[in-house]
Design a protein around this motif. Structure first.
Motif, PDB file in Angstrom:
ATOM      1  N   LEU A  31       0.775  -1.181  -0.117  1.00 53.64           N
ATOM      2  CA  LEU A  31       0.066  -0.069  -0.037  1.00 53.64           C
ATOM      3  C   LEU A  31       0.816   1.082   0.131  1.00 53.64           C
ATOM      4  N   PRO A  32       0.432   2.358  -0.584  1.00 48.23           N
ATOM      5  CA  PRO A  32       1.216   3.653  -0.593  1.00 48.23           C
ATOM      6  C   PRO A  32       1.087   4.152   0.975  1.00 48.23           C
ATOM      7  N   GLN A  33       2.177   4.846   1.235  1.00 48.64           N
ATOM      8  CA  GLN A  33       2.552   5.182   2.550  1.00 48.64           C
ATOM      9  C   GLN A  33       1.428   6.021   3.223  1.00 48.64           C
ATOM     10  N   LEU A  34       1.122   5.991   4.706  1.00 51.14           N
ATOM     11  CA  LEU A  34       0.417   6.900   5.445  1.00 51.14           C
ATOM     12  C   LEU A  34       1.046   8.075   5.965  1.00 51.14           C
ATOM     13  N   PRO A  35       0.605   9.013   6.134  1.00 47.39           N
ATOM     14  CA  PRO A  35       1.299  10.072   7.220  1.00 47.39           C
ATOM     15  C   PRO A  35       1.467   9.465   8.426  1.00 47.39           C
ATOM     16  N   SER A  36       2.605   9.768   9.042  1.00 46.78           N
ATOM     17  CA  SER A  36       3.055   9.094  10.371  1.00 46.78           C
ATOM     18  C   SER A  36       1.967   9.348  11.690  1.00 46.78           C
ATOM     19  N   ILE A  58      -9.259   6.303   7.379  1.00 47.76           N
ATOM     20  CA  ILE A  58      -9.327   5.669   6.087  1.00 47.76           C
ATOM     21  C   ILE A  58     -10.086   6.495   4.703  1.00 47.76           C
ATOM     22  N   SER A  59     -11.083   7.218   5.409  1.00 48.55           N
ATOM     23  CA  SER A  59     -11.893   8.107   4.701  1.00 48.55           C
ATOM     24  C   SER A  59     -11.110   9.262   3.945  1.00 48.55           C
ATOM     25  N   VAL A  60      -9.828   9.761   4.619  1.00 50.80           N
ATOM     26  CA  VAL A  60      -8.934  10.636   4.086  1.00 50.80           C
ATOM     27  C   VAL A  60      -7.987   9.969   3.036  1.00 50.80           C
ATOM     28  N   TYR A  61      -7.545   8.637   3.308  1.00 50.03           N
ATOM     29  CA  TYR A  61      -6.830   7.872   2.573  1.00 50.03           C
ATOM     30  C   TYR A  61      -7.452   7.447   1.277  1.00 50.03           C
ATOM     31  N   LYS A  62      -8.845   6.983   1.467  1.00 52.72           N
ATOM     32  CA  LYS A  62      -9.602   6.665   0.461  1.00 52.72           C
ATOM     33  C   LYS A  62      -9.695   7.503  -0.726  1.00 52.72           C
ATOM     34  N   GLU A  63      -9.664   8.873  -0.412  1.00 48.49           N
ATOM     35  CA  GLU A  63      -9.788  10.014  -1.342  1.00 48.49           C
ATOM     36  C   GLU A  63      -8.714   9.887  -2.648  1.00 48.49           C
ATOM     37  N   THR A  64      -7.577   9.355  -2.158  1.00 52.31           N
ATOM     38  CA  THR A  64      -6.485   9.492  -3.086  1.00 52.31           C
ATOM     39  C   THR A  64      -6.257   7.937  -3.399  1.00 52.31           C
ATOM     40  N   TYR A  66      -8.380   4.937  -3.636  1.00 48.50           N
ATOM     41  CA  TYR A  66     -10.063   4.227  -3.496  1.00 48.50           C
ATOM     42  C   TYR A  66      -9.768   2.711  -3.641  1.00 48.50           C
ATOM     43  N   TYR A  67      -9.193   2.275  -4.636  1.00 50.65           N
ATOM     44  CA  TYR A  67      -9.213   0.852  -4.941  1.00 50.65           C
ATOM     45  C   TYR A  67      -8.335   0.157  -4.234  1.00 50.65           C
ATOM     46  N   SER A  68      -7.310   0.606  -3.571  1.00 50.50           N
ATOM     47  CA  SER A  68      -6.547   0.061  -2.636  1.00 50.50           C
ATOM     48  C   SER A  68      -7.133  -0.119  -1.310  1.00 50.50           C
ATOM     49  N   VAL A  69      -8.017   0.781  -0.745  1.00 53.57           N
ATOM     50  CA  VAL A  69      -8.830   0.649   0.224  1.00 53.57           C
ATOM     51  C   VAL A  69      -9.894  -0.228   0.155  1.00 53.57           C
ATOM     52  N   MET A  70     -10.302  -0.407  -0.948  1.00 54.96           N
ATOM     53  CA  MET A  70     -11.454  -1.394  -1.099  1.00 54.96           C
ATOM     54  C   MET A  70     -10.756  -2.684  -1.149  1.00 54.96           C
ATOM     55  N   GLY A  71      -9.771  -3.051  -1.851  1.00 55.32           N
ATOM     56  CA  GLY A  71      -8.984  -4.133  -1.800  1.00 55.32           C
ATOM     57  C   GLY A  71      -8.670  -4.760  -0.475  1.00 55.32           C
ATOM     58  N   VAL A  72      -8.050  -3.934   0.289  1.00 55.06           N
ATOM     59  CA  VAL A  72      -7.643  -4.243   1.435  1.00 55.06           C
ATOM     60  C   VAL A  72      -8.992  -4.592   2.753  1.00 55.06           C
ATOM     61  N   TYR A  73      -9.889  -3.869   2.419  1.00 49.08           N
ATOM     62  CA  TYR A  73     -11.042  -4.096   3.285  1.00 49.08           C
ATOM     63  C   TYR A  73     -11.827  -5.485   2.778  1.00 49.08           C
ATOM     64  N   PHE A  74     -11.877  -5.706   1.434  1.00 48.31           N
ATOM     65  CA  PHE A  74     -12.371  -6.958   1.074  1.00 48.31           C
ATOM     66  C   PHE A  74     -11.217  -8.101   1.648  1.00 48.31           C
ATOM     67  N   ALA A  75      -9.990  -8.300   1.460  1.00 44.82           N
ATOM     68  CA  ALA A  75      -9.133  -8.992   1.792  1.00 44.82           C
ATOM     69  C   ALA A  75      -9.147  -9.281   3.549  1.00 44.82           C
ATOM     70  N   THR A  76      -9.404  -8.084   4.182  1.00 48.32           N
ATOM     71  CA  THR A  76      -9.372  -8.416   5.695  1.00 48.32           C
ATOM     72  C   THR A  76     -10.691  -8.892   6.140  1.00 48.32           C
TER      73      THR A  76
END
Length: 128
Positions: A31-36, A58-64, A66-76
């Motif tokens: 996944l792309p890096q999150l701010p610390s 995750i809502s803030v992260y989802k804005e940039t 989207y599909y990465s967040v959805m994929g991680v959600y699905f797998a988890t």
């Protein structure tokens, strides 16, 4: 069930569990890096407050991403359902915060069905 059969079942379950952990690790590590300042909130929620904080980050992260967040959600979600690990209810609440109703409904129904099927198959393999 014999001792040899039980041992075989535990080996299969352990192998599947470790494989799932490796797959999740691979997904999370790519996944792309999150701010610390947001990293401390990225964990499986254990109560509603944790779920709210996780949802905001995750809502803030989802804005940039989207599909990465959805994929991680699905797998988890599928991982939690497959191994009957508590916490999927918090992911259901989180998805209501992140996604629109039709996408949310599709994700929860799909993940629950796939995870429950996987759980049944693991049980079935253990008794075969």
């Amino acid at each position: 069930m014999s001792t040899e059969g039980s041992r075989k079942s535990f080996v299969i379950l352990g192998g599947v569990f470790l494989s799932a952990i490796v797959v999740l690790y691979g997904i999370y590590s790519n996944l792309p890096q999150l701010p610390s300042e947001h990293k401390e909130h990225i964990k499986l929620p254990s109560n509603i407050d944790d779920a709210k904080k996780l949802g905001q980050v995750i809502s803030v992260y989802k804005e940039t991403h989207y599909y990465s967040v959805m994929g991680v959600y699905f797998a988890t979600y599928i991982f939690l359902q497959t191994f009957a690990i508590p916490g999927s209810i918090f992911l259901s609440i989180l998805s209501g915060f992140l996604f629109t109703f039709p996408i949310n409904l599709f994700l929860i129904c799909s993940c629950s069905a796939i995870g429950a099927t996987n759980c049944f198959l693991l049980f079935f393999i253990g008794w075969a």
